[in-house]
Enzyme design. Structure first.
Site, PDB file in Angstrom:
ATOM      1  CB  THR A 145      -0.413  -0.508   1.107  1.00  0.00           C
ATOM      2  OG1 THR A 145      -1.456   1.495   1.375  1.00  0.00           O
ATOM      3  CG2 THR A 145      -0.126  -0.253   2.332  1.00  0.00           C
ATOM      4  CB  SER A 187      -3.432   1.786  10.709  1.00  0.00           C
ATOM      5  OG  SER A 187      -3.353   0.625   9.548  1.00  0.00           O
ATOM      6  CE1 TYR A 189      -3.603  -3.109   4.413  1.00  0.00           C
ATOM      7  CE2 TYR A 189      -3.554  -1.076   4.564  1.00  0.00           C
ATOM      8  CZ  TYR A 189      -3.594  -2.338   3.854  1.00  0.00           C
ATOM      9  OH  TYR A 189      -3.898  -2.327   2.684  1.00  0.00           O
ATOM     10  CG  HIS A 190      -0.924   1.820   6.282  1.00  0.00           C
ATOM     11  ND1 HIS A 190      -2.769   2.090   7.167  1.00  0.00           N
ATOM     12  CD2 HIS A 190      -1.699   2.033   5.407  1.00  0.00           C
ATOM     13  CE1 HIS A 190      -2.918   2.512   5.966  1.00  0.00           C
ATOM     14  NE2 HIS A 190      -2.490   2.251   5.193  1.00  0.00           N
ATOM     15  CE  LYS A 193      -1.398  -5.244   2.592  1.00  0.00           C
ATOM     16  NZ  LYS A 193      -1.411  -6.110   2.300  1.00  0.00           N
TER      17      LYS A 193
END
Ligand code: NAD
Length: 397
Positions: A145, A187, A189-190, A193
């Site tokens: 991302t 976050s 989530y990030h 990644k």
């Protein structure tokens, strides 16, 4: 080419599987259907009426005569079955979409944070370990991302993955080298990644695994050339507070006469890409494996950047919707500038689809066509980055 599409039942994975199949790839879709179960957990459903994966591949066979194989498998927890599958298929390329991908969902509770870390990191690591265990010369294409770069204003166009730094040693000589662009995940989530990137660096350097990491922007739209061939092939369209990404959420809000909810000042600038370009980029990445050796190839998979407030104004002007400003549930800068290099995919032949090209109308039509499926109670955000954000939001609404 024999191509595995991990997470091939999802929003980006399904149309990518079809696009690859349409272009002659021998495609196997792998998914554990967790995304469909998450819909049940959140009490939501895709705006568009998506069919089961079995119905989808049956429809694809009827419409095109092409076969897509399906394997139900949890990438993060079924390691032995993953090894068996890779040993049987011996794929030339593996496209890895199979991660929990919503930042708000990853911040919902300690359980959601832990699930996101467990699912995403174990899944990616299992894949790399299995490729090495079998000695496969396969090309791994991962969906990362743009969020790994963070959203601070910087005075340069964001490079593609690496930053060239120069430094002076003790004897005064100047050296330079490329390092991974310092990550600033916003976050959990990030964060996954960002950590995936280190796994890729390690397995590339240690075992010579060939890897492309695509730093994708926010995807908008829903249909592609292939999903539009038959209603049973329709792609999913998320509009809820957790999974609905900003532009698609605005489109649904406009379609049902709900004010467009802009979080904070709306001064956040983000990178975007239409789903039709996503599937083309995936194919370009898969089919350019010969460019990948020596180090992880990072490509910024974006076509344009926009300020959130400008997008809201554009949709409001196009549809007559009103705009409603709310406190931001996320801990992020109120405003930022963003400019991004995307030379690599352009160099491979990507011809970008921009917002101005008229596809917005197609998305507005889809949102209006299925507007009666919208549950308005699911539109507001219900995940907060911290307690202060929750209190500010709840006091306002
Ligand atoms: P999605 O949730 O619609 O699809 C992900 C798919 O992976 C789902 O079908 C899910 O069931 C499957 N999956 C998840 N964990 C799995 C596991 N452990 N084993 C097997 N299958 C599993 O998400 P998406 O929007 O299609 O995103 C795909 C990828 O692209 C993600 O990695 C995401 O981070 C990345 N991405 C998406 C966007 C976007 O705007 N949608 C933007 C940037 C990057």
């Amino acid at each position: 080419m024999r191509t595995l599409v991990l997470g091939g039942d999802g929003f980006c994975g399904w149309p990518s599987a079809l696009h690859l199949s349409a272009h002659g790839h021998d495609v196997t879709v792998v998914d554990n259907f967790v995304r469909r179960r998450t819909d049940e957990e959140l009490g939501v459903r895709s705006l568009t009426p998506i069919r089961s994966l079995a119905e989808r591949v049956q429809a694809w066979r009827e419409v095109t005569g092409r076969d897509i194989a399906v394997v139900e498998l949890d990438l993060a927890h079924d390691y032995d079955r993953l090894v068996d599958l890779l040993a049987t298929v011996r794929p030339d390329a593996i496209v890895h979409f199979a991660e929990q991908r919503a930042a708000p969902y990853s911040m919902k509770s300690p359980a959601h944070k832990r699930y996101t870390i467990d699912n995403n990191l174990n899944g990616t690591h299992n894949l790399l370990a299995a490729v090495v265990q079998l000695g496969l010369d396969t090309h791994v294409v991962h969906l990362g991302t743009m969020g790994v770069y963070g959203y601070e204003s910087v005075p340069v166009d964001l490079p593609e993955g690496y930053l060239t730094v120069s430094y002076v040693d003790r004897v005064g000589d100047t050296h330079s080298r490329d390092i991974l662009y310092p990550t600033q995940p916003g976050s959990v989530y990030h964060l996954t990644k960002s950590l995936d990137q280190l796994l890729f660096q390690f397995y590339c350097r240690n075992d010579g695994v060939r890897i492309t990491d695509l730093h994708q922007g926010i995807v908008w739209g829903t249909q592609t050339e292939e999903t539009a061939l038959d209603e049973r092939l329709i792609n999913r369209f998320d509009y809820d507070g957790d999974y609905g990404t900003v532009l698609n959420r605005f489109l649904v809000q406009a379609a049902i006469g709900y004010p467009l909810t802009v979080h904070g000042t709306g001064g956040q600038t983000r990178a975007f890409i239409n789903i039709r370009d996503t599937v083309r980029c995936i194919r370009l990445a898969v089919e350019s494996a010969s460019d990948v050796s020596g180090r992880v190839r990072v490509m910024n998979q974006v076509t344009e950047t926009h300020r959130v407030a400008d997008l809201a104004d554009l949709i409001a002007t196009t549809t007559g919707a009103t705009v409603h400003r709310l406190p931001n549930p996320r801990a992020e800068a109120d405003a930022n500038d963003l400019a991004v290099r995307n030379d690599r995919l352009l160099g491979l032949g990507l011809d970008p689809t921009r917002l101005a090209t008229g596809l917005l109308g197609e998305s507005v039509d889809i949102a209006q066509k299925y507007a009666d499926r919208v549950d308005v109670a699911r539109i507001p955000c219900t995940s907060f980055w911290n307690e202060g954000r929750r209190v500010a939001y709840e006091q306002h609404t």
